[in-house]
Design a protein around this motif. Structure first.
Motif, PDB file in Angstrom:
ATOM      1  N   SER A   2       0.837  -1.195   0.000  1.00  0.00           N
ATOM      2  CA  SER A   2       0.000   0.000   0.000  1.00  0.00           C
ATOM      3  C   SER A   2       0.880   1.257   0.000  1.00  0.00           C
ATOM      4  O   SER A   2       2.093   1.188   0.233  1.00  0.00           O
ATOM      5  CB  SER A   2      -0.876   0.005   1.255  1.00  0.00           C
ATOM      6  N   PRO A   3       0.272   2.426  -0.213  1.00  0.00           N
ATOM      7  CA  PRO A   3       1.045   3.672  -0.110  1.00  0.00           C
ATOM      8  C   PRO A   3       1.717   3.820   1.260  1.00  0.00           C
ATOM      9  O   PRO A   3       2.837   4.334   1.348  1.00  0.00           O
ATOM     10  CB  PRO A   3      -0.005   4.758  -0.345  1.00  0.00           C
ATOM     11  N   ALA A   4       1.066   3.343   2.317  1.00  0.00           N
ATOM     12  CA  ALA A   4       1.668   3.434   3.656  1.00  0.00           C
ATOM     13  C   ALA A   4       2.927   2.577   3.740  1.00  0.00           C
ATOM     14  O   ALA A   4       3.907   2.969   4.386  1.00  0.00           O
ATOM     15  CB  ALA A   4       0.659   2.995   4.716  1.00  0.00           C
ATOM     16  N   PHE A   5       2.895   1.419   3.089  1.00  0.00           N
ATOM     17  CA  PHE A   5       4.079   0.555   3.058  1.00  0.00           C
ATOM     18  C   PHE A   5       5.239   1.289   2.389  1.00  0.00           C
ATOM     19  O   PHE A   5       6.346   1.355   2.933  1.00  0.00           O
ATOM     20  CB  PHE A   5       3.770  -0.750   2.305  1.00  0.00           C
ATOM     21  N   TRP A   6       4.991   1.839   1.193  1.00  0.00           N
ATOM     22  CA  TRP A   6       6.071   2.512   0.457  1.00  0.00           C
ATOM     23  C   TRP A   6       6.547   3.765   1.198  1.00  0.00           C
ATOM     24  O   TRP A   6       7.738   4.103   1.136  1.00  0.00           O
ATOM     25  CB  TRP A   6       5.625   2.830  -0.972  1.00  0.00           C
ATOM     26  N   ALA A   7       5.662   4.418   1.922  1.00  0.00           N
ATOM     27  CA  ALA A   7       6.069   5.570   2.739  1.00  0.00           C
ATOM     28  C   ALA A   7       7.009   5.110   3.851  1.00  0.00           C
ATOM     29  O   ALA A   7       7.995   5.799   4.166  1.00  0.00           O
ATOM     30  CB  ALA A   7       4.847   6.268   3.323  1.00  0.00           C
ATOM     31  N   ALA A   8       6.724   3.943   4.447  1.00  0.00           N
ATOM     32  CA  ALA A   8       7.599   3.407   5.499  1.00  0.00           C
ATOM     33  C   ALA A   8       8.967   3.045   4.934  1.00  0.00           C
ATOM     34  O   ALA A   8       9.999   3.297   5.568  1.00  0.00           O
ATOM     35  CB  ALA A   8       6.954   2.190   6.158  1.00  0.00           C
ATOM     36  N   VAL A   9       8.986   2.458   3.738  1.00  0.00           N
ATOM     37  CA  VAL A   9      10.268   2.118   3.094  1.00  0.00           C
ATOM     38  C   VAL A   9      11.057   3.408   2.853  1.00  0.00           C
ATOM     39  O   VAL A   9      12.248   3.484   3.178  1.00  0.00           O
ATOM     40  CB  VAL A   9      10.047   1.348   1.768  1.00  0.00           C
ATOM     41  N   ALA A  10      10.395   4.414   2.292  1.00  0.00           N
ATOM     42  CA  ALA A  10      11.064   5.689   1.996  1.00  0.00           C
ATOM     43  C   ALA A  10      11.547   6.385   3.257  1.00  0.00           C
ATOM     44  O   ALA A  10      12.606   7.025   3.261  1.00  0.00           O
ATOM     45  CB  ALA A  10      10.134   6.600   1.207  1.00  0.00           C
ATOM     46  N   ALA A  11      10.783   6.278   4.341  1.00  0.00           N
ATOM     47  CA  ALA A  11      11.195   6.923   5.597  1.00  0.00           C
ATOM     48  C   ALA A  11      12.458   6.270   6.153  1.00  0.00           C
ATOM     49  O   ALA A  11      13.346   6.954   6.666  1.00  0.00           O
ATOM     50  CB  ALA A  11      10.061   6.835   6.622  1.00  0.00           C
ATOM     51  N   ALA A  12      12.558   4.961   6.033  1.00  0.00           N
ATOM     52  CA  ALA A  12      13.733   4.256   6.558  1.00  0.00           C
ATOM     53  C   ALA A  12      14.920   4.350   5.619  1.00  0.00           C
ATOM     54  O   ALA A  12      16.063   4.435   6.067  1.00  0.00           O
ATOM     55  CB  ALA A  12      13.384   2.785   6.804  1.00  0.00           C
ATOM     56  N   LEU A  13      14.656   4.341   4.317  1.00  0.00           N
ATOM     57  CA  LEU A  13      15.728   4.301   3.314  1.00  0.00           C
ATOM     58  C   LEU A  13      15.343   5.249   2.178  1.00  0.00           C
ATOM     59  O   LEU A  13      14.801   4.815   1.154  1.00  0.00           O
ATOM     60  CB  LEU A  13      15.901   2.860   2.807  1.00  0.00           C
ATOM     61  N   PRO A  14      15.605   6.552   2.334  1.00  0.00           N
ATOM     62  CA  PRO A  14      15.154   7.530   1.337  1.00  0.00           C
ATOM     63  C   PRO A  14      15.605   7.230  -0.091  1.00  0.00           C
ATOM     64  O   PRO A  14      14.889   7.530  -1.039  1.00  0.00           O
ATOM     65  CB  PRO A  14      15.754   8.852   1.837  1.00  0.00           C
ATOM     66  N   ASP A  15      16.764   6.615  -0.249  1.00  0.00           N
ATOM     67  CA  ASP A  15      17.279   6.323  -1.586  1.00  0.00           C
ATOM     68  C   ASP A  15      16.990   4.868  -1.991  1.00  0.00           C
ATOM     69  O   ASP A  15      17.758   4.256  -2.705  1.00  0.00           O
ATOM     70  CB  ASP A  15      18.790   6.607  -1.632  1.00  0.00           C
ATOM     71  N   TYR A  16      15.850   4.329  -1.536  1.00  0.00           N
ATOM     72  CA  TYR A  16      15.558   2.921  -1.800  1.00  0.00           C
ATOM     73  C   TYR A  16      15.449   2.611  -3.292  1.00  0.00           C
ATOM     74  O   TYR A  16      15.707   1.486  -3.725  1.00  0.00           O
ATOM     75  CB  TYR A  16      14.294   2.465  -1.069  1.00  0.00           C
ATOM     76  N   GLU A  17      15.088   3.593  -4.109  1.00  0.00           N
ATOM     77  CA  GLU A  17      14.936   3.357  -5.551  1.00  0.00           C
ATOM     78  C   GLU A  17      16.244   2.898  -6.195  1.00  0.00           C
ATOM     79  O   GLU A  17      16.231   2.144  -7.157  1.00  0.00           O
ATOM     80  CB  GLU A  17      14.420   4.615  -6.253  1.00  0.00           C
ATOM     81  N   THR A  18      17.384   3.318  -5.664  1.00  0.00           N
ATOM     82  CA  THR A  18      18.677   2.877  -6.219  1.00  0.00           C
ATOM     83  C   THR A  18      18.799   1.364  -6.108  1.00  0.00           C
ATOM     84  O   THR A  18      19.092   0.682  -7.094  1.00  0.00           O
ATOM     85  CB  THR A  18      19.842   3.568  -5.479  1.00  0.00           C
ATOM     86  N   GLY A  19      18.569   0.840  -4.921  1.00  0.00           N
ATOM     87  CA  GLY A  19      18.648  -0.612  -4.734  1.00  0.00           C
ATOM     88  C   GLY A  19      17.598  -1.349  -5.527  1.00  0.00           C
ATOM     89  O   GLY A  19      17.854  -2.410  -6.099  1.00  0.00           O
ATOM     90  N   ARG A  20      16.417  -0.773  -5.608  1.00  0.00           N
ATOM     91  CA  ARG A  20      15.328  -1.412  -6.365  1.00  0.00           C
ATOM     92  C   ARG A  20      15.687  -1.496  -7.842  1.00  0.00           C
ATOM     93  O   ARG A  20      15.452  -2.522  -8.487  1.00  0.00           O
ATOM     94  CB  ARG A  20      14.071  -0.581  -6.150  1.00  0.00           C
ATOM     95  N   ARG A  21      16.252  -0.429  -8.392  1.00  0.00           N
ATOM     96  CA  ARG A  21      16.675  -0.423  -9.802  1.00  0.00           C
ATOM     97  C   ARG A  21      17.755  -1.475 -10.040  1.00  0.00           C
ATOM     98  O   ARG A  21      17.765  -2.147 -11.068  1.00  0.00           O
ATOM     99  CB  ARG A  21      17.186   0.953 -10.209  1.00  0.00           C
ATOM    100  N   GLN A  22      18.683  -1.602  -9.099  1.00  0.00           N
ATOM    101  CA  GLN A  22      19.757  -2.593  -9.258  1.00  0.00           C
ATOM    102  C   GLN A  22      19.196  -4.011  -9.323  1.00  0.00           C
ATOM    103  O   GLN A  22      19.706  -4.840 -10.061  1.00  0.00           O
ATOM    104  CB  GLN A  22      20.770  -2.463  -8.109  1.00  0.00           C
ATOM    105  N   LEU A  23      18.150  -4.280  -8.582  1.00  0.00           N
ATOM    106  CA  LEU A  23      17.535  -5.602  -8.623  1.00  0.00           C
ATOM    107  C   LEU A  23      16.769  -5.833  -9.915  1.00  0.00           C
ATOM    108  O   LEU A  23      16.789  -6.920 -10.474  1.00  0.00           O
ATOM    109  CB  LEU A  23      16.568  -5.779  -7.441  1.00  0.00           C
ATOM    110  N   ARG A  24      16.115  -4.811 -10.392  1.00  0.00           N
ATOM    111  CA  ARG A  24      15.316  -4.946 -11.605  1.00  0.00           C
ATOM    112  C   ARG A  24      16.183  -5.073 -12.848  1.00  0.00           C
ATOM    113  O   ARG A  24      15.717  -5.573 -13.869  1.00  0.00           O
ATOM    114  CB  ARG A  24      14.350  -3.782 -11.746  1.00  0.00           C
ATOM    115  N   GLY A  25      17.421  -4.630 -12.758  1.00  0.00           N
ATOM    116  CA  GLY A  25      18.339  -4.759 -13.888  1.00  0.00           C
ATOM    117  C   GLY A  25      18.802  -6.199 -14.066  1.00  0.00           C
ATOM    118  O   GLY A  25      19.485  -6.523 -15.006  1.00  0.00           O
ATOM    119  N   ARG A  26      18.403  -7.063 -13.153  1.00  0.00           N
ATOM    120  CA  ARG A  26      18.824  -8.486 -13.224  1.00  0.00           C
ATOM    121  C   ARG A  26      17.628  -9.364 -13.423  1.00  0.00           C
ATOM    122  O   ARG A  26      16.569  -9.155 -13.036  1.00  0.00           O
ATOM    123  CB  ARG A  26      19.516  -8.884 -11.938  1.00  0.00           C
TER     124      ARG A  26
END
Length: 187
Positions: free
Chosen positions: A163-187
């Motif tokens: 949910s949006p609340a889940f992604w807000a919690a991820v962003a609050a703990a790890l503001p640059d989480y998209e970097t790691g997510r992109r690295q996983l999606r590249g594989r």
């Protein structure tokens, strides 16, 4: 030949194994080794199955190419650590993040950490058992990707959905989480 065990056939230049089953539709699969398997109802004539396969030659070739590309990427990756080493690495990473998420962990306890040979997921979270499980192959990914998966799974203790609340919690703990997510999606 329409044997129940699997008859070898050819259509449109594609060799395949036909198995007769109690199914409603013709099902076509390209296996990881590139072989083609088709299951069909007993009532469907073999020539109809051949036409079905011949009509999908482009899709079959594309699927084989994707699998070959995936295999090249896997071959280029460093070898996976053993289970004990992978578990030790993931446990250290979870211990690092645990203080941030302790309040949302079941009973406030450090979750049990496991590693498995998962191919379709990087991690999972079991609310019922208080367990975080990680793919052993995560250990060869960049550190940012590893941290993203750990944070992602910890966040599921508080938000068992995406949910949006889940992604807000991820962003609050790890503001640059998209970097790691992109690295996983590249594989």
């Amino acid at each position: 030949m329409d044997g129940g065990c699997g008859a070898r056939r050819s259509a449109g230049g594609v060799e395949y194994t036909l198995t007769r089953r109690r199914v409603r539709n013709i099902n076509l699969r390209v296996r990881p080794d590139g072989t083609v398997a088709v299951s069909a109802p007993r009532s469907v004539p073999a020539r109809v199955v051949d036409d079905f396969v011949a009509d999908r030659v482009c899709w079959i070739q594309s699927a084989r190419a994707r699998m070959a590309d995936r295999e090249k990427v896997r071959a280029a990756e460093p070898p996976l650590p053993g289970r004990d080493e992978a578990l030790a690495r993931m446990t250290v990473l979870c211990q690092k993040w645990y203080p941030v998420f302790a309040a949302s962990c079941p009973g406030g306890a450090m979750p049990r950490v496991r590693v498995r040979d998962m191919t379709t997921r990087w991690g999972s979270c079991s609310l019922k058992t208080g367990t975080l499980c990680f793919a052993r192959r995560l250990c060869v990914m960049p550190p940012a990707a590893q941290e993203y998966v750990v944070v992602h799974e910890f966040c599921h203790f508080a938000h068992p959905d995406h949910s949006p609340a889940f992604w807000a919690a991820v962003a609050a703990a790890l503001p640059d989480y998209e970097t790691g997510r992109r690295q996983l999606r590249g594989r």
